[in-house]
Scaffold this motif. Sequence first.
Motif, PDB file in Angstrom:
ATOM      1  N   GLU A   1      81.232 -27.805 -48.704  1.00 40.93           N
ATOM      2  CA  GLU A   1      82.475 -28.397 -49.166  1.00 40.93           C
ATOM      3  C   GLU A   1      82.176 -29.328 -50.339  1.00 40.93           C
ATOM      4  OE1 GLU A   1      84.388 -30.342 -45.958  1.00 40.93           O
ATOM      5  OE2 GLU A   1      84.824 -28.495 -44.850  1.00 40.93           O
ATOM      6  N   SER A   2      83.173 -29.555 -51.183  1.00 41.75           N
ATOM      7  CA  SER A   2      82.975 -30.387 -52.367  1.00 41.75           C
ATOM      8  C   SER A   2      82.467 -31.777 -52.009  1.00 41.75           C
ATOM      9  CB  SER A   2      84.264 -30.500 -53.169  1.00 41.75           C
ATOM     10  OG  SER A   2      84.610 -29.269 -53.759  1.00 41.75           O
TER      11      SER A   2
ATOM     12  N   VAL B   1      84.244 -25.411 -55.839  1.00 41.07           N
ATOM     13  CA  VAL B   1      83.543 -26.388 -55.001  1.00 41.07           C
ATOM     14  C   VAL B   1      82.547 -27.171 -55.842  1.00 41.07           C
ATOM     15  CG1 VAL B   1      81.975 -26.657 -53.038  1.00 41.07           C
ATOM     16  CG2 VAL B   1      83.842 -24.995 -52.923  1.00 41.07           C
TER      17      VAL B   1
ATOM     18  N   SER C   1      83.215 -20.487 -55.111  1.00 40.28           N
ATOM     19  CA  SER C   1      82.239 -21.580 -55.050  1.00 40.28           C
ATOM     20  C   SER C   1      82.234 -22.401 -56.332  1.00 40.28           C
ATOM     21  CB  SER C   1      80.838 -21.021 -54.789  1.00 40.28           C
ATOM     22  OG  SER C   1      80.467 -20.109 -55.814  1.00 40.28           O
TER      23      SER C   1
END
Length: 298
Positions: free
Chosen positions: A131-132, A38, A35
């Motif tokens: 998601e980024s 992300v 994470s």
Amino acid sequence: MGYVDLFATVQSNRAKLDKTNVIVQFVGEEKGLSSLAVIRGGLHQAGRTNAGAAVIVILRQGLAQELSPESFDKIRSFDQNLANVRLMVTEDIRGNWSKAFGVRMDAPNVSAIRGINAQGRIFLQSDVALESSALAKELSQRLEPSPAPRSRLIGPPIMPGERVPNFLLKTEPDSVLRLSNLRGSNVVLSFGRHWSAPCLATLLRMQNRKEKFERAGIKVLAVLTEADEEKIEAIKRKYGLTFPIIPDPTGVIAKRYSIQMWPTLLSLDRKGSAKNVILGAHRNAIADFARFQTKESE
């Protein structure tokens, strides 16, 4: 959740102290550190170079000892070339962080994320991995201009077993009592803010349990930060509150207790030491305290 002050700021002559934006990521297993990529991508895509941010990674208690060298490399390199961003890593000791943010650390592959802006308002709550691009969209819209973080992390204000600081209670217009005078009785003490709905809800729950507490010889008290006597009297009339509420207009009492989250609930034993601490608003906290304190008083 209510209002969150994640960072204890130093005293200043300015009317308003600088704060920063915060991203809190919960990690239950080592693979959850993916994470970080992300979050890093989201910050880059958001392009908010004028918005300082602290990224706080909350590891499951004990996980730090299990991390591989590769994971530590990811942590150390996270904030390189990220202007005004600082990464901080801590463990969820005694579940204080997860309880405060309503996260289940025992859930499989936990990857919960919370976003708090520079005013202490929660703007992002997700219990699934993002998601980024989705994170970047939130950050670009929600981050506020602020300096880079430079303060310490939140923690339990009083550790169980510690003697709590003393303060004065104004029980009547011309009557003053010290908290230390209540030793010999168990005490439930709440810290809140007069304008916060979760804090007011906590006061109402305390009122609903007041008679049960009193029958067991337990004292119920509250401290309202940023509230003077006039505001407190108005709140007591509006909500029918009959237990002592102490005004703390300048936050002196809250600072002595190192309160950084409102509401915070403390249960005190007969010796004036903390028995339990709960950060944030929890629907069953008062009932739990009632059961615990009643048993202690028997």
